[in-house]
Design an enzyme around this catalytic site. Structure first.
Site, PDB file in Angstrom:
ATOM      1  N   LYS A 169      -3.319  21.075  -2.361  1.00  0.00           N
ATOM      2  CA  LYS A 169      -2.281  20.088  -2.653  1.00  0.00           C
ATOM      3  C   LYS A 169      -2.903  19.159  -3.766  1.00  0.00           C
ATOM      4  CE  LYS A 169      -0.153  16.074  -0.303  1.00  0.00           C
ATOM      5  NZ  LYS A 169      -0.820  14.851  -1.031  1.00  0.00           N
ATOM      6  N   THR A 217      -6.595  18.370  -0.209  1.00  0.00           N
ATOM      7  CA  THR A 217      -6.215  17.568  -1.146  1.00  0.00           C
ATOM      8  C   THR A 217      -7.300  17.634  -2.414  1.00  0.00           C
ATOM      9  OG1 THR A 217      -4.668  16.243   0.226  1.00  0.00           O
ATOM     10  CG2 THR A 217      -5.176  15.082  -1.961  1.00  0.00           C
ATOM     11  N   SER A 232      -2.468  13.610   8.052  1.00  0.00           N
ATOM     12  CA  SER A 232      -3.572  13.141   7.044  1.00  0.00           C
ATOM     13  C   SER A 232      -4.979  13.096   7.673  1.00  0.00           C
ATOM     14  CB  SER A 232      -3.189  11.867   6.565  1.00  0.00           C
ATOM     15  OG  SER A 232      -4.397  10.930   6.149  1.00  0.00           O
ATOM     16  N   HIS A 255       0.359  13.008  -6.105  1.00  0.00           N
ATOM     17  CA  HIS A 255      -0.078  12.119  -4.915  1.00  0.00           C
ATOM     18  C   HIS A 255       1.020  10.704  -5.127  1.00  0.00           C
ATOM     19  CE1 HIS A 255      -3.515  12.102  -2.371  1.00  0.00           C
ATOM     20  NE2 HIS A 255      -2.894  10.516  -2.043  1.00  0.00           N
ATOM     21  N   TYR A 278       0.774  -0.848  -0.203  1.00  0.00           N
ATOM     22  CA  TYR A 278       0.027   0.196   0.152  1.00  0.00           C
ATOM     23  C   TYR A 278       0.830   1.275  -0.024  1.00  0.00           C
ATOM     24  CZ  TYR A 278      -2.902   3.714   1.744  1.00  0.00           C
ATOM     25  OH  TYR A 278      -3.526   4.950   1.955  1.00  0.00           O
ATOM     26  N   GLN A 299      -4.135  17.852   6.985  1.00  0.00           N
ATOM     27  CA  GLN A 299      -4.564  17.774   5.438  1.00  0.00           C
ATOM     28  C   GLN A 299      -5.955  17.175   5.537  1.00  0.00           C
ATOM     29  OE1 GLN A 299      -5.077  14.196   4.457  1.00  0.00           O
ATOM     30  NE2 GLN A 299      -6.212  15.052   2.677  1.00  0.00           N
TER      31      GLN A 299
HETATM   32  C1  LIG Z   1       0.684   5.370   2.100  1.00  0.00           C
HETATM   33  C2  LIG Z   1       0.442   6.649   1.377  1.00  0.00           C
HETATM   34  C3  LIG Z   1      -0.657   7.494   1.994  1.00  0.00           C
HETATM   35  C4  LIG Z   1      -1.147   8.649   1.754  1.00  0.00           C
HETATM   36  N1  LIG Z   1      -2.298   9.313   2.276  1.00  0.00           N
HETATM   37  C5  LIG Z   1      -2.370  10.400   1.891  1.00  0.00           C
HETATM   38  C6  LIG Z   1      -3.561  11.370   2.615  1.00  0.00           C
HETATM   39  O1  LIG Z   1      -4.176  10.602   3.440  1.00  0.00           O
HETATM   40  N2  LIG Z   1      -3.719  12.517   2.370  1.00  0.00           N
HETATM   41  C7  LIG Z   1      -2.890  13.100   1.290  1.00  0.00           C
HETATM   42  O2  LIG Z   1      -3.323  14.150   0.862  1.00  0.00           O
HETATM   43  N3  LIG Z   1      -1.986  12.467   0.828  1.00  0.00           N
HETATM   44  C8  LIG Z   1      -1.638  11.201   0.677  1.00  0.00           C
HETATM   45  N4  LIG Z   1      -0.801  10.843   0.233  1.00  0.00           N
HETATM   46  C9  LIG Z   1       0.337  11.255  -0.583  1.00  0.00           C
HETATM   47  C10 LIG Z   1       1.287  12.094   0.040  1.00  0.00           C
HETATM   48  O3  LIG Z   1       0.829  13.117   0.744  1.00  0.00           O
HETATM   49  C11 LIG Z   1       2.533  12.500  -0.877  1.00  0.00           C
HETATM   50  O4  LIG Z   1       1.719  13.373  -1.941  1.00  0.00           O
HETATM   51  C12 LIG Z   1       3.183  11.465  -1.684  1.00  0.00           C
HETATM   52  O5  LIG Z   1       3.333  10.511  -0.940  1.00  0.00           O
HETATM   53  C13 LIG Z   1       4.344  12.150  -2.249  1.00  0.00           C
HETATM   54  O6  LIG Z   1       5.448  11.192  -2.894  1.00  0.00           O
HETATM   55  P1  LIG Z   1       6.169  10.343  -2.305  1.00  0.00           P
HETATM   56  O7  LIG Z   1       5.677   9.318  -1.327  1.00  0.00           O
HETATM   57  O8  LIG Z   1       6.968   9.747  -3.231  1.00  0.00           O
HETATM   58  O9  LIG Z   1       7.203  11.289  -1.444  1.00  0.00           O
HETATM   59  C14 LIG Z   1      -0.152   9.285   0.733  1.00  0.00           C
HETATM   60  C15 LIG Z   1       0.738   8.408   0.143  1.00  0.00           C
HETATM   61  C16 LIG Z   1       1.267   7.344   0.604  1.00  0.00           C
HETATM   62  C17 LIG Z   1       2.366   6.645   0.029  1.00  0.00           C
END
Ligand SMILES: Cc1cc2nc3c(=O)[nH]c(=O)nc-3n(C[C@H](O)[C@H](O)[C@H](O)COP(=O)(O)O)c2cc1C
Length: 388
Positions: free
Chosen positions: A255, A159, A110, A279, A28, A131
């Site tokens: 975002k 987001t 988050s 994302h 995940y 967020q």
């Molecule tokens: C496991 C996981 C859960 C995430 N959950 C959220 C979230 O709840 N809200 C959100 O805005 N972005 C979420 N994201 C996106 C991250 O905020 C971010 O945009 C992204 O992970 C950036 O890329 P990177 O993992 O390569 O640094 C999630 C990313 C991952 C990997």
């Protein structure tokens, strides 16, 4: 006790996290949409930019502080919002948030966090940014905003790139978001990861605090994960952003922007800043890498609006490139999830140290003594865009 020599860069945490986490959670975290092309491109496009080196400039110290989210921050990067962090390590959100505070940077919490804004705000103070995912029920959203107001939150990251949920094939195979309880297949995965599972046996399955008292979201993080994303507002429009702007007096950052035209609309809708993000390659497959968007979006926004970026950042050199191209700061998602899953607070502190060192060394080798100098430099003086 973990040793520094076992963790010398960000990727070491990924390997260690995969060794500690059941496959369903490791996948995940790591997965991207469909054929994972955007996920890969987020990394490979950093190679399109080369750093310029200047020598003999008598550099002793390097000042890595910079201004974003309305304050001077000690470092140009910080942990972005990652859902269910407290599933990968008990109290994961809190451990990452406290480490961010120790390092003088904000922390993006988050909507889908295990520990909620009310629990964490007293410990994190002004470093906590919430967020927000808009739920399809306006009353739920009003509850989120009220929790933020009550906790004294200054900044909300709204987001906007998940109104349509993409397909992450690893999650489909593992049934993440479709299992709501521990099936025999899941139990087998858990048995293969005893260090993680002992905590589950001792302390039980954690739940998402913000919705723990709402039975319609289900009980425990597995069931809630399935329900929370199904409840996201699919009818998200700029009108709703403007309505939120009217309701929320604090700082509002959008975002999930990936196009200069949307960046310009965000600006005219009253946002205080934007985060360029795809994302982490988890939504639109075959999309643009975010590093390739920094310069065009900075040009669309003008010099003053706060511009942040995430997706694929793993190295100090990546962060230096984003700042050179016009970003004020970088968010990192997976690296902090890996670090906390692998080694808890020690891992997160170690990740901060490694990245700060990489940034300092890179900046000094480029002949500069501060990030302010890098930000002020014309981009062609510090980067070469390599021919395709
Ligand atoms: C496991 C996981 C859960 C995430 N959950 C959220 C979230 O709840 N809200 C959100 O805005 N972005 C979420 N994201 C996106 C991250 O905020 C971010 O945009 C992204 O992970 C950036 O890329 P990177 O993992 O390569 O640094 C999630 C990313 C991952 C990997």
């Amino acid at each position: 006790m973990p040793q520094d020599r076992h963790y010398i860069n960000c990727n070491d945490f990924q390997r260690a996290a995969r060794r500690r986490l059941p496959k369903i959670f490791a996948d995940y975290i790591d997965g991207g949409a469909f054929s994972e092309t955007t996920l890969a491109r987020n990394r490979t496009d950093f190679d399109r930019y080369a750093l310029r080196q200047r020598v003999l400039r008598n550099l002793v110290e390097a000042d890595l502080s910079t201004t974003y989210l309305g304050r001077i921050q000690a470092l140009p990067f910080f942990p972005g919002p990652v859902g269910f962090m407290g599933l990968y390590r008990r109290d994961g959100d809190q451990l990452v948030g406290l480490s961010a505070r120790r390092h003088g940077v904000p922390f993006g919490l988050s909507t889908f966090s295990i520990k909620g804004v009310s629990s964490l705000a007293p410990q994190l103070g002004e470093t906590l940014a919430f967020q927000l995912y808009l739920d399809r029920d306006p009353e739920v959203n009003a509850g989120y905003l009220e929790a933020c107001r009550h906790a004294g939150v200054e900044t909300i990251f709204l987001t906007v790139d998940t109104a349509i949920t993409s397909v992450r094939e690893r999650d489909v195979r593992n049934q993440f978001r479709s299992v709501s309880h521990i099936t025999p297949a899941l139990a087998l995965q858990f048995m293969r990861r005893p260090r993680w599972s002992i905590d589950l046996l001792r302390n039980g399955m954690p739940g998402v605090e913000l919705v723990n008292d709402r039975p319609e979201f289900g009980r425990g993080a597995l069931a809630q994960a399935a329900n929370l994303s199904a409840r996201l507002d699919k009818d998200l429009t700029w009108d709703k952003v403007k309505a939120l702007r009217d309701l929320w007096p604090g700082r509002l950052v959008i975002k999930g922007i990936s196009d200069p035209r949307d960046a310009a609309i965000a600006r005219s809708s009253g946002a205080d800043g934007i985060i360029i993000s795809n994302h982490g390659g988890r939504q639109l497959d075959h999309g643009c890498s975010t590093i390739s968007l920094v310069r065009p979006i900075r040009e669309a926004l003008g010099p003053d609006m706060e511009l942040m970026v995430d997706s694929g950042f793993r190295r100090g050199t990546d962060i230096i490139k984003a700042v050179a191209l016009g970003a004020d700061a970088v968010l990192m998602g997976r690296p902090f999830a890996w670090a906390v899953a692998a080694e808890g607070a020690w891992g997160v502190d170690r990740l901060f140290t490694l990245l700060a060192d990489e940034i300092r060394i890179t900046l000094q080798l480029m002949g500069m003594s501060s990030l302010a100098e890098l930000k002020a430099a014309p981009v062609q003086d510090v980067l070469r865009h390599l021919p395709d």
